[in-house]
Each structure stands twice: as C-alpha cells, then as structure tokens.
Design an enzyme around this catalytic site. Structure first.
Site, PDB file in Angstrom:
ATOM      1  N   ASP A  73       0.804  -1.258   0.027  1.00 55.31           N
ATOM      2  CA  ASP A  73      -0.003  -0.109   0.051  1.00 55.31           C
ATOM      3  C   ASP A  73       0.967   1.200   0.040  1.00 55.31           C
ATOM      4  O   ASP A  73       2.040   1.108   0.306  1.00 55.31           O
ATOM      5  CB  ASP A  73      -0.918   0.110   1.032  1.00 55.31           C
ATOM      6  CG  ASP A  73      -0.418   0.105   2.485  1.00 55.31           C
ATOM      7  OD1 ASP A  73       0.848  -0.314   2.592  1.00 55.31           O
ATOM      8  OD2 ASP A  73      -0.810   0.883   3.640  1.00 55.31           O
ATOM      9  N   GLU A  92       0.036  -1.048   6.129  1.00 51.35           N
ATOM     10  CA  GLU A  92       1.126  -0.255   6.696  1.00 51.35           C
ATOM     11  C   GLU A  92       1.107   1.367   6.569  1.00 51.35           C
ATOM     12  O   GLU A  92       1.366   1.761   7.943  1.00 51.35           O
ATOM     13  CB  GLU A  92       2.690  -0.494   6.066  1.00 51.35           C
ATOM     14  CG  GLU A  92       3.799  -0.259   6.877  1.00 51.35           C
ATOM     15  CD  GLU A  92       4.176   1.144   6.896  1.00 51.35           C
ATOM     16  OE1 GLU A  92       4.892   1.444   7.605  1.00 51.35           O
ATOM     17  OE2 GLU A  92       3.799   1.905   5.777  1.00 51.35           O
TER      18      GLU A  92
END
Length: 457
Positions: free
Chosen positions: A88, A153
């Site tokens: 991500d 994250e």
C-alpha cells in the site's frame, strides 16, 4: 554466484518495466475509493510471487486490506527468512506539486519517480527479482523464505498484529528481513540495526471551573496555560537532561564499537543546523548529535493549546490547557514503566492551584539487533560485495512497530536491509528511488541470501 549476478545485470530494463506496472496501481490504503485498487495490487503481488517460483501463495482477507503470503521451504538445514513488506502507498496530494503523474513511472537524473517507488513497492520488488535470479539460474534458493506483504502499513497496520498472532506456526522463522528504510546517504551504504521506542502522553491542566475575564480575575487565579508551560519547562534541566526521577535508570549505553561506528558517518552539525534553518543545535550535553537522536531517550512537547486562538483579541483566562508529550525510548526502557514515571512526576510537580489529568495515548518498545548478529554480519558482507564498499552502521530515531511485534510475538530479530535514501520524498510529492541503489539492492539481496547460511550456527 557470478552467473546469477550476470543475469541480474542483463535484465535491468525488464525490471524497470515490470516495476512500473506495479507502481501504476494506485493502492492508497487510506482512501476507500481506492479499495479495488488495493485488492488489484494484492493480486499483482500474488501473481508475481507465483511467477518467480514461490510456493503456497495465498491472499488472506482481513477486516481491512488483504495480506499476501508465500513460501519456499526446500532448503533443509538452512535458516528461514521471514520477509516483510507492504504494497500500500500514501495519498498523492497535493498532486500539483508532482513533476510527473504520481502513478506513471518517470526516470530523471538516475532516479525513478512514482508513488511507492521508495516506500515500499520498489524495495519489496528488489527481493522478488533476487528470488527470480536464483530460480531461473540454479532452480533453488540457498535459504528458506517466507514472504509476508500487507496492505495497511500506511494506515497503522491495523490488522497485522492479529494476523501474526493467529498464524504463528505459518510464520515460524529464524530471522525477519525488512527493506523499508533508508541508507545514511547517497554513496554511503549502511545498515540500520536499532530503533527507538515511544511513550506518547496527553496532559490536561484545569484551573477555574469556567473561562474567566482576564481583567476581572487576572492576578488572582493561576492561568492553566502558564501552569502547564512552567511544568513542561521544568522537565529538562540546563544540560538538556530530562528531570523525571528514574528516567535514565534502564538506558542501555552505547558500546565503544557503536560510538566509533557513528563517528565514521559523514555527519556535519553545521550543515545539519543549516538545512533545518536553525542557528544552533540543542540536546543532552555529553553526547554527539547522532547519539542523541538515535541512542538517547528524549522528551518533547508535540503540541500545546488553551484559551482563545481565533482572530482578533479576547481577554480570556482559560479554564483548561492541554499538551501532547512524547518520549522516545531506547533499548531496555519499557513504555509502560515510562508512562507511569511520567504520570507520577507530572502530578507531583503540579501546583495546588490546578488539577491534572494524564492519559497514555500509545506506546511501543525500542528494537535492537546486535551488530555482531548473524543477520547483520551477512548483510554487511552482501552490501560490500554489491556496492564495493564496507557498509556503515546507524540507528534510527523513529519507531517501526512491526519490528517490536515480530520480536514479542515470534521471538525474531529483524535485519533492516533498506535501499532508500533520506531525501527521496517518501510520503511527499515527487517520491523517487535511486536506480543505483535499486540495481545494487538486487545484487545485495542475492549475496545476502547466499551468505546468511555461512553465519548461521
């Protein structure tokens, strides 16, 4: 090994084309309108794992974004690496500050520009290509490998801890490797072996039971803003040391080897201050700047407010004042203990004219992987072979919570094998990754996988 390195060197153009397709996916985990893109990116990662020869590839659904897992466990008697990374990325706003579209790869002056190039797609891709190089040339890896890639994250790894707890057997390994950090400077390959922890507090000081007119009551009531400011000011002495009793009791001192390693780093206090636009540096006396930001505990006021802050004048004596205060912790200090020490001290120094409320917001422990540990030693040899230079050793002043979680939940130390640079604008417009570090990074990982068994006893 030379056959594998030659293969890497011959495929540089292909690597860039493939990485560009990964970077083109706008997997912004914090924005719901990109949820489909995040799923698409997880599928891209899973397909890449299959194509390079990883086995047991699975996409695990979580209450948030998926976790992608794979493994290759055909090296009996060899150490098992758990490779962690994230697919991500951060939002791209403000878009107008990008020199090129954030999800279209662009190469300028030896750097690859795109969101996720440094943090962390480009760095996990380095490992994918190292694995591929082994598989296509010798058909196997010199170590056992498990890959764990998450999609949250950038939003605090909301579901990762529970995933790790529920899959301890699946993730059982000997060592964690993370490539999601930076080297010290361009042309200065380095290894980060330590991170600081954190204890984050909020304090609220209450004086009178309502806001008061400063003309009518000023001089008769202790202003909570003044009281809070005085208390915060007292938390450091004239030498920059924190005055909380017991604050330094468990601090792990730097070894001579570590101090000498820090001195080898090309750091200039004068340039450091100039880059920050300040006239003079500040901190605990008796320690260098790098020692203070990496290996000494600190206490900072992160925010303070109270009273009237709007346009114009309002002569108010406020009822309350509030501040956010963080303590960066070093190895051996425990966040829960430091929270309690802070709370007890802050209440003790409060004047009788105000009431105090202290709230622990969140915290985490410091992490340290010894410089003489097998993983760090193997990483040092690998970097020297790939970059042609002995690596320098550094710590990091911030925190990476998952490193502590891996230690607490799986009992594993982490090698931070990062290939970014501090000025590559991670989280900001024009994020980029230095291509020399990218290509040498693939060679480093190849050597690291090959060298680790030599140091593992």
């Amino acid at each position: 090994m030379q056959k594998i390195i030659n293969f890497v060197e011959k495929n540089n153009d292909r690597y860039l084309n493939e990485l560009s397709s990964l970077l083109a996916i706008p997997s912004v985990s914090s924005q719901k309108n990109h949820n489909d893109d995040t799923i698409k990116c997880a599928e891209w990662v899973a397909n890449e794992m299959r194509s390079i020869g990883m086995n047991n590839v699975k996409i695990f659904q979580t209450p948030g974004h998926p976790v992608v897992y794979s493994e290759w466990l055909n090296a009996p008697g060899k150490p098992t690496i758990l490779l962690y990374g994230h697919y991500d990325v951060q939002p791209v706003d403000p878009v107008n500050l990008w020199s090129s579209p954030p999800f279209e790869s662009s190469i300028r002056n030896g750097d690859l520009y795109a969101r996720g190039s440094a943090d962390d797609k480009g760095q996990i891709f380095i490992h994918f290509k190292a694995v591929e190089a082994f598989m296509k040339n010798v058909g196997s890896l010199p170590i056992n490998l498990k890959m764990l890639m998450e999609g949250e994250e950038e939003v605090g790894s909301t579901n990762l801890e529970s995933f790790v707890k529920e899959n301890k057997n699946l993730l059982k390994s000997d060592l964690v490797v993370i490539s999601d950090s930076s080297m010290f400077a361009k042309g200065k390959p380095s290894i980060c072996y330590g991170l600081r922890g954190l204890a984050y507090m909020e304090v609220e000081v209450t004086g009178p039971n309502k806001d008061l007119h400063s003309g009518t009551f000023g001089g008769a009531v202790h202003n909570p803003i003044q009281a809070l400011s005085e208390m915060i000011s007292s938390l450091h002495d004239k030498n920059g040391r924190v005055t909380i009793p017991g604050f330094y009791d468990e601090v792990l001192s730097l070894s001579k080897k570590e101090r000498d390693a820090f001195k080898k780093l090309p750091h200039s206090d004068k340039k450091y201050a100039k880059d920050l636009g300040i006239g003079e540096l500040y901190g605990e006396k008796g320690f260098s700047t790098l020692e203070r930001v990496w290996a000494r505990p600190t206490l900072e006021c992160n925010g303070i407010w109270g009273g009237y802050i709007g346009e114009g004048a309002k002569t108010v004596l406020p009822s309350k004042a509030t501040a956010k205060i963080s303590m960066r912790l070093v190895p051996n200090q425990k966040s829960k203990k430091m929270e309690k020490l802070f709370e007890n001290h802050f209440k003790k120094i409060a004047p009788k004219s105000v009431k105090i409320k202290v709230t622990a917001m969140h915290g985490g422990e410091a992490a340290l992987t010894p410089m003489d540990s097998p993983g760090v030693k193997a990483a040092a040899v690998a970097i020297k072979k790939a970059f042609g230079k002995e690596p320098l050793f550094q710590r990091e002043g911030g925190s990476i919570p998952i490193v502590v979680q891996f230690k607490q939940l799986l009992g594993l130390d982490t090698v931070l094998l990062g290939f970014g640079l501090p000025d590559e604008n991670a989280h900001a417009p024009d994020e980029h990754l230095n291509l020399d570090n990218f290509f040498n990074g693939i060679k480093t990982v190849v050597h690291f996988y090959n060298e680790l068994p030599n140091f593992w006893k």
